[in-house]
Design a protein around this motif. Structure first.
Motif, PDB file in Angstrom:
ATOM      1  N   MET A 132      41.968  28.803  30.735  1.00 58.47           N
ATOM      2  CA  MET A 132      41.214  29.877  30.092  1.00 58.47           C
ATOM      3  C   MET A 132      39.901  30.052  30.858  1.00 58.47           C
ATOM      4  SD  MET A 132      43.201  30.929  27.792  1.00 58.47           S
ATOM      5  CE  MET A 132      42.316  32.034  26.693  1.00 58.47           C
ATOM      6  N   PRO A 133      39.341  31.265  30.823  1.00 52.78           N
ATOM      7  CA  PRO A 133      38.128  31.501  31.624  1.00 52.78           C
ATOM      8  C   PRO A 133      37.006  30.496  31.385  1.00 52.78           C
ATOM      9  CG  PRO A 133      38.979  33.574  30.813  1.00 52.78           C
ATOM     10  CD  PRO A 133      39.853  32.500  30.218  1.00 52.78           C
ATOM     11  N   HIS A 134      36.811  30.078  30.109  1.00 50.13           N
ATOM     12  CA  HIS A 134      35.666  29.195  29.865  1.00 50.13           C
ATOM     13  C   HIS A 134      35.889  27.798  30.435  1.00 50.13           C
ATOM     14  CE1 HIS A 134      38.217  28.192  26.347  1.00 50.13           C
ATOM     15  NE2 HIS A 134      37.738  26.982  26.551  1.00 50.13           N
ATOM     16  N   GLU A 135      37.130  27.512  30.863  1.00 53.34           N
ATOM     17  CA  GLU A 135      37.384  26.193  31.449  1.00 53.34           C
ATOM     18  C   GLU A 135      37.110  26.152  32.950  1.00 53.34           C
ATOM     19  OE1 GLU A 135      41.011  24.817  28.490  1.00 53.34           O
ATOM     20  OE2 GLU A 135      41.495  26.054  30.208  1.00 53.34           O
ATOM     21  N   LEU A 136      36.656  27.282  33.500  1.00 58.00           N
ATOM     22  CA  LEU A 136      36.456  27.361  34.946  1.00 58.00           C
ATOM     23  C   LEU A 136      34.972  27.292  35.291  1.00 58.00           C
ATOM     24  CD1 LEU A 136      38.816  30.370  35.723  1.00 58.00           C
ATOM     25  CD2 LEU A 136      39.365  27.940  35.821  1.00 58.00           C
ATOM     26  N   SER A 137      34.693  26.839  36.517  1.00 60.26           N
ATOM     27  CA  SER A 137      33.310  26.854  36.988  1.00 60.26           C
ATOM     28  C   SER A 137      32.924  28.284  37.347  1.00 60.26           C
ATOM     29  CB  SER A 137      33.184  25.977  38.224  1.00 60.26           C
ATOM     30  OG  SER A 137      33.834  26.602  39.310  1.00 60.26           O
ATOM     31  N   GLY A 138      31.651  28.508  37.556  1.00 60.69           N
ATOM     32  CA  GLY A 138      31.175  29.854  37.897  1.00 60.69           C
ATOM     33  C   GLY A 138      31.861  30.405  39.133  1.00 60.69           C
ATOM     34  N   GLY A 139      31.986  29.571  40.159  1.00 60.28           N
ATOM     35  CA  GLY A 139      32.607  30.018  41.400  1.00 60.28           C
ATOM     36  C   GLY A 139      34.074  30.380  41.188  1.00 60.28           C
ATOM     37  N   GLU A 140      34.765  29.574  40.359  1.00 65.65           N
ATOM     38  CA  GLU A 140      36.175  29.852  40.080  1.00 65.65           C
ATOM     39  C   GLU A 140      36.331  31.133  39.273  1.00 65.65           C
ATOM     40  OE1 GLU A 140      37.782  25.224  39.971  1.00 65.65           O
ATOM     41  OE2 GLU A 140      37.053  26.175  38.149  1.00 65.65           O
ATOM     42  N   GLN A 141      35.437  31.321  38.293  1.00 65.15           N
ATOM     43  CA  GLN A 141      35.495  32.546  37.498  1.00 65.15           C
ATOM     44  C   GLN A 141      35.359  33.767  38.403  1.00 65.15           C
ATOM     45  OE1 GLN A 141      32.720  32.579  34.272  1.00 65.15           O
ATOM     46  NE2 GLN A 141      33.489  30.681  33.420  1.00 65.15           N
ATOM     47  N   GLN A 142      34.442  33.640  39.369  1.00 67.08           N
ATOM     48  CA  GLN A 142      34.240  34.765  40.256  1.00 67.08           C
ATOM     49  C   GLN A 142      35.495  35.055  41.070  1.00 67.08           C
ATOM     50  OE1 GLN A 142      30.980  34.883  43.063  1.00 67.08           O
ATOM     51  NE2 GLN A 142      31.257  37.033  42.658  1.00 67.08           N
ATOM     52  N   ARG A 143      36.183  34.006  41.476  1.00 68.77           N
ATOM     53  CA  ARG A 143      37.393  34.229  42.277  1.00 68.77           C
ATOM     54  C   ARG A 143      38.502  34.852  41.437  1.00 68.77           C
ATOM     55  NH1 ARG A 143      38.328  28.892  45.558  1.00 68.77           N
ATOM     56  NH2 ARG A 143      36.841  27.942  44.118  1.00 68.77           N
ATOM     57  N   VAL A 144      38.579  34.457  40.143  1.00 71.09           N
ATOM     58  CA  VAL A 144      39.552  35.108  39.255  1.00 71.09           C
ATOM     59  C   VAL A 144      39.213  36.595  39.144  1.00 71.09           C
ATOM     60  CG1 VAL A 144      40.466  35.229  36.917  1.00 71.09           C
ATOM     61  CG2 VAL A 144      39.955  33.007  37.931  1.00 71.09           C
ATOM     62  N   ALA A 145      37.932  36.881  38.966  1.00 71.00           N
ATOM     63  CA  ALA A 145      37.517  38.283  38.839  1.00 71.00           C
ATOM     64  C   ALA A 145      37.874  39.056  40.101  1.00 71.00           C
ATOM     65  CB  ALA A 145      36.009  38.358  38.565  1.00 71.00           C
ATOM     66  N   LEU A 146      37.705  38.404  41.244  1.00 68.90           N
ATOM     67  CA  LEU A 146      38.029  39.060  42.517  1.00 68.90           C
ATOM     68  C   LEU A 146      39.531  39.351  42.583  1.00 68.90           C
ATOM     69  CD1 LEU A 146      37.011  39.984  45.287  1.00 68.90           C
ATOM     70  CD2 LEU A 146      37.410  37.668  46.134  1.00 68.90           C
ATOM     71  N   ALA A 147      40.340  38.337  42.221  1.00 74.29           N
ATOM     72  CA  ALA A 147      41.796  38.529  42.248  1.00 74.29           C
ATOM     73  C   ALA A 147      42.191  39.644  41.290  1.00 74.29           C
ATOM     74  CB  ALA A 147      42.498  37.228  41.861  1.00 74.29           C
ATOM     75  N   ARG A 148      41.560  39.681  40.110  1.00 82.69           N
ATOM     76  CA  ARG A 148      41.894  40.698  39.115  1.00 82.69           C
ATOM     77  C   ARG A 148      41.557  42.089  39.641  1.00 82.69           C
ATOM     78  NH1 ARG A 148      38.718  40.753  33.485  1.00 82.69           N
ATOM     79  NH2 ARG A 148      37.149  41.664  34.840  1.00 82.69           N
ATOM     80  N   THR A 149      40.391  42.202  40.317  1.00 85.15           N
ATOM     81  CA  THR A 149      39.986  43.499  40.847  1.00 85.15           C
ATOM     82  C   THR A 149      40.931  43.961  41.946  1.00 85.15           C
ATOM     83  OG1 THR A 149      37.733  42.805  40.403  1.00 85.15           O
ATOM     84  CG2 THR A 149      37.999  44.762  41.752  1.00 85.15           C
ATOM     85  N   LEU A 150      41.395  42.996  42.763  1.00 83.84           N
ATOM     86  CA  LEU A 150      42.254  43.367  43.894  1.00 83.84           C
ATOM     87  C   LEU A 150      43.681  43.685  43.448  1.00 83.84           C
ATOM     88  CD1 LEU A 150      41.032  40.695  46.462  1.00 83.84           C
ATOM     89  CD2 LEU A 150      40.622  43.162  46.560  1.00 83.84           C
ATOM     90  N   ALA A 151      44.092  43.151  42.297  1.00 88.26           N
ATOM     91  CA  ALA A 151      45.493  43.241  41.883  1.00 88.26           C
ATOM     92  C   ALA A 151      46.063  44.662  41.922  1.00 88.26           C
ATOM     93  CB  ALA A 151      45.671  42.615  40.507  1.00 88.26           C
ATOM     94  N   PRO A 152      45.417  45.667  41.316  1.00 90.15           N
ATOM     95  CA  PRO A 152      46.033  47.001  41.328  1.00 90.15           C
ATOM     96  C   PRO A 152      45.844  47.745  42.653  1.00 90.15           C
ATOM     97  CG  PRO A 152      44.242  46.868  39.706  1.00 90.15           C
ATOM     98  CD  PRO A 152      44.162  45.653  40.559  1.00 90.15           C
ATOM     99  N   GLU A 153      45.458  47.047  43.713  1.00 91.71           N
ATOM    100  CA  GLU A 153      45.271  47.637  45.036  1.00 91.71           C
ATOM    101  C   GLU A 153      44.347  48.852  45.011  1.00 91.71           C
ATOM    102  OE1 GLU A 153      49.210  48.221  46.506  1.00 91.71           O
ATOM    103  OE2 GLU A 153      49.421  46.096  47.003  1.00 91.71           O
ATOM    104  N   PRO A 154      43.071  48.605  44.713  1.00 89.57           N
ATOM    105  CA  PRO A 154      42.123  49.718  44.665  1.00 89.57           C
ATOM    106  C   PRO A 154      41.893  50.310  46.050  1.00 89.57           C
ATOM    107  CG  PRO A 154      40.964  47.627  44.488  1.00 89.57           C
ATOM    108  CD  PRO A 154      42.426  47.314  44.441  1.00 89.57           C
ATOM    109  N   ILE A 155      41.444  51.574  46.073  1.00 91.98           N
ATOM    110  CA  ILE A 155      41.149  52.227  47.351  1.00 91.98           C
ATOM    111  C   ILE A 155      39.891  51.619  47.958  1.00 91.98           C
ATOM    112  CG2 ILE A 155      40.564  54.441  48.416  1.00 91.98           C
ATOM    113  CD1 ILE A 155      42.173  55.764  46.137  1.00 91.98           C
ATOM    114  N   MET A 156      38.923  51.294  47.111  1.00 96.65           N
ATOM    115  CA  MET A 156      37.731  50.594  47.598  1.00 96.65           C
ATOM    116  C   MET A 156      37.177  49.715  46.487  1.00 96.65           C
ATOM    117  SD  MET A 156      34.644  53.386  47.624  1.00 96.65           S
ATOM    118  CE  MET A 156      33.478  52.098  48.026  1.00 96.65           C
TER     119      MET A 156
END
Lengths: 340, 527
Positions: A132-156
């Motif tokens: 769950m998100p609260h079980e992650l460190s700040g750096g890990e949370q950020q990487r999850v957020a990055l993966a989530r943002t990239l998932a739908p293949e945004p144009i930018m």
């Protein structure tokens, strides 16, 4: 020159009477990484939210890939823009685990699980899908957020102060990793930051924004060395301002004659502290006012005979006693002197 | 500025805005109808209002509210100080016990006091052989004042205690170091900081007293609520009941305005340090302090509970049938759950509008939905009785109208819970979901609501528990033969069938104790 992927023209946004964004222009080409740099309250986050579609434009136009996203008559809903956003606070959904967070923006059907695994792999979090998100460190949370943002293949991608919530000792490393992931995908990205060091080291281009306007866009070095404007110079690093008189091909100052072309008249000369040389017997005699010691270098404040104070950056050395003088060692920039 | 706000409201999702407006309008309906009705009655209504008996009732009601409020503050502030700032023995036990009287609905308390202290009551029976012929009268002002004070003072105790715990000890230490004595420090530094908490608690007590119907009726004190009820039921004088209801609302508004005015302009800040200061040593004052706490708990908690227990045993011995209690309990639970669901559903659109789309318009809407807070139950009930019998006879005496009345009365409680839940939902999670391609409705159902769930269920439970013990609305609007726990207690104690009232009263006390325990637990966590 290629047509820009994102084209912002005269973007204007008011909140009540306050002008948050005041006719900002910004272009970014496909695959470039741009840092949008400015002090807090300069309107950079609002500009980012205008691009993402979380705010309505009052005036101007925003186009992506030749299609209008926002202007006075058009408004494409944020969920239809395909512009990924990485939030300052990551905005992970606290009630969903890592996999569900990453899968949230993926279309129904297809091989969602495979895509999630790929993305977790990309950001180096394989095997963490059930956390769950609260079980992650700040750096890990950020990487999850990055993966989530990239998932739908945004144009930018837009990144809003992406590293400001991290501990300083982590920041440089995470910055490097994020930059690598974005590079590996050839993603177009805008980073919003108030941290000059971050902007200068992270991006290929820097746009400096002050009081709602974009004042200068260029390569980081260019913007630092040749700021268009006194305000840009002041915001980016330390700057000394020396009054002078231009005679066309040279400028007369308290520190002597400087060879540079400027329209004749009263000017102001911007000199970075590292472009001043402090040495016994050099140039104009000065008195030391104070000294801030940083280890690798030091900032010395000196006073000229007429009372003008200058800041000089020098390597820390023993030889700053005795009859000291200061002289210009680099190439200063001249601005017309503001009329009183 | 106004233009900008209007534009922002226009951008709030159309459906949310429309729903919230509809709900706010529905909440205003009873009051609006009452105003129109009294206005329409013209001279007749004016005659009622200017009647000297009306003025007397008004003064009597205001006097009761004032004296109950003053007594509650006088009781609560020292108790709060003793249980927070001193070395009083058994402090944490007193902390819990002193809040529990709030779990006794005032009409249950009134029933207990009447059945114990009335002529031919319990205590009279015990004392008669000892030669006591007559106890001081419990009926009238004295009883109403005593009962309402005893069962509402925790409304002041709770906020004052919370504030005392939160006060930065540096203020008091600064005062001491500037040469003020402990006594003068309390009055000049600590007490002023307690003022907002006292005012907030006093507001609740005053509003409760004004709107209380059950206790004053059982104790036969002619305050406005009781007079309204009598006018309506026995005299069937609707204009008079409506005019008096409006007066009662005006009185409640005056109380709200006074509270707002006493808040003052000072803002209280701490430096982040919290009540770490060593507790005040009571020394030999410990004994009177203990006696004081003991007396309050004995009268406000032990006495009513033992009386209820006594009648319960008597009822069992007499072989009373409890079947009617089961029916009443089921009815209560059914109506309360419906009301709680309706209140939470009504709260959601208003909450979204108020929290996520702040504007002049949305805060007006919010205020409208809070009218129930200052509207005594009997007023809402009467207005809806009149409205339904004139314009919506199909609804008259239906469960739907009863539930609607409950929602008007208790929507503020649901709103408080859903609102604080939504405030805690990070808006950027909603934006992130939009950014990932989801439509607003999907974002609401998949991101916002799941995160609000604890608050939504808290709101549901709160409304459920409060509706369970609601009396006047139920009495006036329940369908024929729809008996609830509250109406059972009321009818049994008005007819002096005390044993019959005992079981429903006990169930109500147990149910009301649940939120008290939660409050006390939260307080513990915060401390």
């Amino acid at each position: 020159m290629n047509a820009p992927l994102l084209n912002v023209q005269g973007a204007t946004k008011r909140f009540g009477k306050a002008l948050a964004v005041d006719g900002a222009d910004l272009q970014i080409e496909r695959g470039r990484k741009l840092a949008l740099l400015g002090p807090s309250g300069c309107g950079k986050t609002t500009l980012l939210r205008l691009i993402a579609g979380f705010e309505y434009l009052d005036d101007g136009r925003i186009e992506l890939d030749g299609k209008v996203l926002s202007d006075r008559s058009t408004f494409v809903a944020p969920e239809k823009r395909r512009i990924g956003m990485l939030f300052q606070d990551y905005a992970l959904f606290p009630h969903l685990n890592v996999s569900s967070n990453v899968a949230f923006g993926l279309a129904k059907g297809g091989d969602r699980k495979k895509r999630v695994d790929e993305l977790l792999d990309l950001v180096g979090l394989n095997g963490m899908g059930n956390r769950m998100p609260h079980e992650l460190s700040g750096g890990e949370q950020q990487r999850v957020a990055l993966a989530r943002t990239l998932a739908p293949e945004p144009i930018m991608m837009l990144l809003d102060e992406p590293f400001s919530n991290l501990d300083p000792h982590l920041r440089a490393r995470v910055r490097f990793e994020v930059r690598q992931i974005i590079d590996s995908l050839g993603m177009t990205a805008i980073f919003v930051t108030h941290d000059q060091e971050e902007a200068l080291s992270l991006a290929e281009d820097v746009a400096v924004m002050l009081s709602g306007r974009i004042l200068q866009v260029g390569h980081p070095e260019d913007v630092y060395v040749r700021p268009h404007d006194r305000r840009v110079a002041e915001f980016l690093g330390d700057a000394n301002f020396l009054p002078g008189t231009s005679h066309g091909s040279y400028i007369e100052t308290l520190l002597g004659r400087v060879e540079t072309t400027a329209p004749a008249g009263d000017v102001e000369l911007m000199v970075r502290p590292e472009d001043l040389r402090l040495a016994p017997g050099a140039g104009q005699p000065v008195q030391i006012v104070s000294r801030e010691y940083y280890g690798h270098d030091q900032m010395v404040t000196v006073r000229l005979g007429d009372g003008l104070e200058l800041r000089v950056r020098t390597v820390a050395g023993p030889s700053i006693d005795g009859e000291l003088g200061v002289e210009i060692a680099g190439r200063p920039i001249a601005y017309p002197r503001p009329t009183e | 500025m106004a233009v900008i706000s209007g534009a922002r409201l226009a951008r709030a999702p159309l459906l949310t805005g429309a729903l919230a407006t509809l709900i706010a309008a529905a909440m205003l309906l009873p009051l609006a109808y009452l105003v129109i009705r009294v206005w329409g009655a013209g001279q007749e209504a004016w005659d009622v209002i200017s009647d000297s008996r009306t003025i007397e009732t008004l003064v009597r009601t205001a006097w009761l509210a004032l004296t109950v409020t003053v007594a509650s503050v006088a009781l609560a502030v020292p108790l709060a100080w003793l249980t927070v700032r001193t070395d009083l023995p058994f402090r944490s036990a007193w902390s819990v016990l002193l809040v529990l009287p709030l779990a006794i609905p005032s009409y249950v308390g009134a029933f207990a006091f009447v059945s114990a202290l009335a002529p031919q009551g319990l205590i009279q029976d015990v004392l008669e052989p000892l030669g006591v012929d007559e106890l001081p009268g419990i009926y009238g002002f004295r009883g109403a004042w005593l009962v309402l004070t005893l069962f509402t003072f925790p409304y002041v105790l709770l906020p004052v205690r919370a504030t005392l715990r939160g006060i930065d000890p540096s203020f008091a230490e600064a005062s001491r170091s500037l040469g003020k004595s402990a006594w003068s420090t309390f009055f000049r530094v600590t007490l002023p900081q307690l003022r907002p908490a006292i005012a907030a608690g006093a507001l609740l007590v005053a509003l409760y007293t004004l709107s209380d119907f059950g206790a004053v009726s059982i104790l036969r004190f002619d305050s406005l609520t009781r007079v309204i009820y009598i006018q309506y039921t026995s005299a069937f004088d609707r204009t008079s009941a409506a005019a008096l209801s409006l007066l009662l609302v005006a009185l409640a508004m005056v109380v709200v305005v006074i509270e707002g005015a006493t808040r003052g302009r000072a803002r209280y800040y701490g430096s982040g340090r919290r009540g770490e200061a060593p507790p005040v040593a009571l020394g030999k004052w410990r004994w009177p302090a203990l006696a004081f706490c003991f007396a309050v708990v004995a009268i406000a908690l032990a006495l009513p509970l033992s009386v209820i227990g006594y009648w319960l045993v008597r009822g069992f011995e007499a072989g009373l049938s409890w079947d009617h209690v089961r029916e009443a309990a089921v009815n209560s639970a059914y109506a309360s759950s419906l009301a709680a669901v309706a209140a939470v559903l009504a709260a959601l659109p208003v909450t979204v509008l108020v929290v996520r789309h702040r504007s002049v318009g949305s805060s007006l809407l919010e205020k409208a939905t809070y009218t129930g807070f200052a509207l005594p139950g009997i007023v809402i009930a009467l207005a809806l009785v009149f409205f339904a019998s004139n314009y919506a006879t199909v609804l008259y005496q239906t469960l739907a109208l009863l539930v609607f009345a409950y929602v008007v009365r208790f929507l503020p409680e649901a709103l408080g819970a859903t609102r604080s839940a939504l405030v805690q939902v990070n808006p950027s999670t909603e934006e992130a979901a939009r950014n990932l391609g989801k439509r607003p409705w999907e974002v609401f159902s998949r991101i916002t609501v799941p995160q609000m769930l604890p608050g939504i269920s808290a709101g549901w439970i709160l409304v459920f528990l409060t509706v369970m013990k609601e009396l006047p609305v139920t009495l006036l609007l329940a369908p024929t033969d729809f008996r609830t726990l509250a109406t059972e207690v009321w009818s049994a104690s008005s007819n002096a069938f005390f044993a019959q009232a005992a079981l429903p009263a006990l169930i109500l006390v147990a149910i009301s104790a649940i939120p008290m325990f939660v409050t006390v637990l939260r307080e513990r966590e915060a401390a």
